[in-house]
Design a protein around this motif. Structure first.
Motif, short mmCIF file in Angstrom:
data_model
loop_
_atom_site.label_atom_id
_atom_site.label_comp_id
_atom_site.label_asym_id
_atom_site.label_seq_id
_atom_site.Cartn_x
_atom_site.Cartn_y
_atom_site.Cartn_z
N ASP A 29 -10.55 14.31 3.68
CA ASP A 29 -10.41 14.68 5.08
C ASP A 29 -11.39 15.78 5.50
O ASP A 29 -11.96 15.72 6.60
N ALA A 37 -14.79 14.35 6.07
CA ALA A 37 -14.84 13.61 7.34
C ALA A 37 -14.96 14.56 8.53
O ALA A 37 -15.71 14.28 9.47
N THR A 38 -14.25 15.68 8.48
CA THR A 38 -14.34 16.68 9.54
C THR A 38 -15.74 17.27 9.61
O THR A 38 -16.31 17.44 10.69
N SER A 92 -18.14 14.72 11.10
CA SER A 92 -17.94 14.65 12.55
C SER A 92 -18.60 15.84 13.24
O SER A 92 -19.26 15.68 14.29
N ASP A 127 -22.29 15.29 13.39
CA ASP A 127 -22.62 14.37 14.48
C ASP A 127 -22.64 15.09 15.82
O ASP A 127 -23.54 14.88 16.64
N ASP A 128 -21.65 15.96 16.05
CA ASP A 128 -21.61 16.76 17.29
C ASP A 128 -22.84 17.66 17.38
O ASP A 128 -23.44 17.81 18.45
#
Length: 140
Positions: A72, A75-76, A79, A82-83
């Protein structure tokens, strides 16, 4: 990662804070910068730091599990990366995920060895972990 010469920003993304470190332009050393709160506009703030520091690349720590799998937290971090890419899309700055396993543990040990009290270490461990991340990338 980019072969272009220049400074590299490293980000150790945590649940509460994002540790920040920067290399010199020759990429010979890493120094800590202040931490950034890991809230809704963290990517925009980190993009602003990348611009202020004239970074040509940004490393985002990828917290893989000890067996190398992504959980997890990974994955954070992905993300968030990506931001950050979206926030820097008009700049010539690469955003790359880089394995950060045990950076916080190493940073905490270094702070203890340097005589930093546990209370003070909490405030510094995130940026110290970003230094460890950046040093690992520089040494690769």
């Amino acid at each position: 990662m980019t072969a272009a010469a220049g400074r590299v920003l490293a980000l150790d993304h945590g649940a509460v804070r994002i540790g920040v470190a920067i290399s010199d332009s020759r990429r010979a050393m890493a120094v800590p910068l202040a931490s950034v709160p890991a809230n809704g506009d963290a990517a925009a703030r980190c993009a602003a730091i990348a611009r202020e520091e004239a970074a040509v690349a940004v490393l985002v720590g990828l917290p893989l599990q000890l067996d190398g799998t992504a959980g997890d937290a990974a994955a954070t971090a992905a993300s968030f990366a990506d931001d950050l890419r979206r926030a820097l899309e008009h700049d010539d700055v690469d955003v790359v995920l880089f394995d950060e396993r045990l950076t916080t543990v190493t940073a905490a040990a270094r702070l203890r060895e340097a005589g930093v009290t546990a209370r003070r270490a909490r405030a510094r461990v995130d940026s110290a972990a970003a230094v460890v991340l950046l040093e690992a990338w520089l040494a690769r």
